[in-house]
Design a protein around this motif. Structure first.
Motif, short mmCIF file in Angstrom:
data_model
loop_
_atom_site.label_atom_id
_atom_site.label_comp_id
_atom_site.label_asym_id
_atom_site.label_seq_id
_atom_site.Cartn_x
_atom_site.Cartn_y
_atom_site.Cartn_z
N GLU A 253 0.64 -1.51 -0.27
CA GLU A 253 0.43 -0.38 0.04
C GLU A 253 0.60 1.11 0.11
OE1 GLU A 253 -2.18 -0.29 3.82
OE2 GLU A 253 -3.39 -2.07 2.36
N GLY B 180 -3.09 5.99 -2.79
CA GLY B 180 -3.39 6.10 -4.17
C GLY B 180 -4.09 4.93 -5.44
N ASP B 181 -3.62 5.18 -5.97
CA ASP B 181 -3.87 4.40 -6.38
C ASP B 181 -2.54 3.54 -6.71
OD1 ASP B 181 -6.23 5.20 -8.52
OD2 ASP B 181 -5.30 6.55 -9.31
N HIS B 182 -1.69 3.16 -5.65
CA HIS B 182 -0.80 2.92 -5.61
C HIS B 182 -0.29 1.06 -4.90
CE1 HIS B 182 1.43 5.08 -8.71
NE2 HIS B 182 1.17 6.41 -8.17
N ASN B 183 -1.35 0.81 -4.80
CA ASN B 183 -1.92 -0.67 -3.66
C ASN B 183 -1.81 -1.66 -5.06
OD1 ASN B 183 -1.80 1.67 -1.68
ND2 ASN B 183 -4.24 1.21 -1.78
N LEU B 184 -0.83 -2.80 -4.60
CA LEU B 184 -0.70 -3.74 -5.21
C LEU B 184 -0.81 -4.90 -4.69
CD1 LEU B 184 2.52 -2.56 -7.28
CD2 LEU B 184 0.30 -2.62 -8.09
#
Length: 342
Positions: A319, A322-326
């Motif tokens: 985590e 934003g949109d950068h959770n993988l």
């Protein structure tokens, strides 16, 4: 429920970070001068954090319990080990018979952890003299019945188990009577620091609910200066499965390759430090690298792993905001698709 799930996840990760920091300190404690008491206090704190993390992992079980949708999940449990884990990080007397029985460890843990916590928090101060005993008994049988005197450790038998938590009562708190307990379960007792001999009415209510789901009996009573919580049930006696025989042995360790390239990605700084310390110490490699400070580290981790990585270690939930959770499993799939063989 969604907000609760987010809070649960964040809380678990925070406790994991704190546990990692403490573990890192404890590993280094032998190299610096630290008081024995300080180390012992940190060990207790570490044990408490691990318990909190375990509780977070059992969130779905608790949701099923309160919604009356939970179906007990039975497992073979060694009572002595189970009791030791419950009392880890706590100063009290523990006794448990070395018997393996089939029970639901999550719900039994929920009940007993509540009872033990209450005993410590609301017993006599400064020493509540908490005692936790786990004993077994032969189920009642007709006199002369064949097999009534057999050893109850034999697999396939039924055995009665009593979990007993007791403490010295706090004289400044009201006596624990049957009427008092019934009023607590019905929510009729006013809350307040001086109104209860137990820490959490909701916790006690959940304990009785869990006991009912398991078909066990639970009682909390007071006899003179002792408060006694008794949880009883009848279970199948069994045995733990034999651990699979490893195809490796200590004799193989000299063949462990020198300076193997190990790359790890985790968004937790304490976890990265602990991983690096353990890998460089135990795997004896100078080529252990950790990634995960920011989203850009993902690209660097993937490139380095594909170039010369022998072992890749990935956290499942990465985590970065934003949109950068993988997901670690998604990165593993991508590594394999791009030819990583390890």
């Amino acid at each position: 429920r969604q907000a609760d799930s987010i809070l649960n996840h964040k809380l678990k990760n925070t406790m994991a970070d704190a546990a990692g920091d403490i573990e890192f300190f404890l590993q280094a404690a032998g190299k610096v001068k630290v008081s024995t008491h300080a180390v012992e206090d940190l060990k207790n704190a570490h044990a408490s954090l691990l318990k909190g993390m375990k509780s977070c992992q059992h969130r779905q079980v608790y949701l099923g319990l309160v919604s009356q949708a939970y179906v007990p999940a039975m497992q073979m449990v060694q009572l002595k080990s189970f009791a030791d884990q419950l009392m880890s990080g706590r100063q009290g007397q523990t006794y448990a018979e070395d018997v393996v029985v089939l029970l639901d460890p999550v719900l039994v843990d929920l009940i007993l952890d509540n009872l033990i916590s209450n005993a410590f928090k609301h017993g006599a101060s400064p020493d509540p003299d908490v005692q936790f005993h786990v004993t077994t008994r032969q189920p009642s049988a007709t006199a002369g019945e064949e097999g009534a005197e057999e050893d109850n450790s034999a697999c396939g038998q039924m055995v009665g188990v009593t979990f007993l938590v007791s403490n010295t009562a706090n004289a400044d708190r009201p006596r624990v009577t049957e009427e008092y307990v019934q009023n607590v379960l019905a929510g009729k007792v006013a809350k307040g620091p001086s109104a209860s001999a137990m820490s959490d009415y909701i916790g006690l209510q959940h304990s009785f609910l869990a006991a009912e789901v398991l078909g066990m009996t639970l009682s909390v009573t007071q006899s003179r200066e002792r408060v006694v919580a008794r949880l009883e049930g009848t279970f199948n006696v069994g045995s733990l499965p034999e651990p699979p025989e490893s195809k490796y042995s200590e004799a193989d360790m000299p063949s462990w390759p020198e300076d193997v390239h190990i790359y790890c990605i985790d968004d937790s700084a304490p976890a990265r430090r602990l991983l690096y310390h353990n890998l460089t110490t135990r795997a004896q490699t100078r080529h252990a690298r950790t990634y995960g400070k920011d989203a850009g580290d993902v690209t660097r981790f993937m490139a380095d792993t594909l170039q010369d990585g022998a072992i890749a270690i990935l956290d499942q939930n990465l985590e970065f905001g934003g949109d950068h959770n993988l997901l670690g499993t998604d990165l593993v799939a991508e590594l394999i698709e791009r030819g990583f063989q390890g």
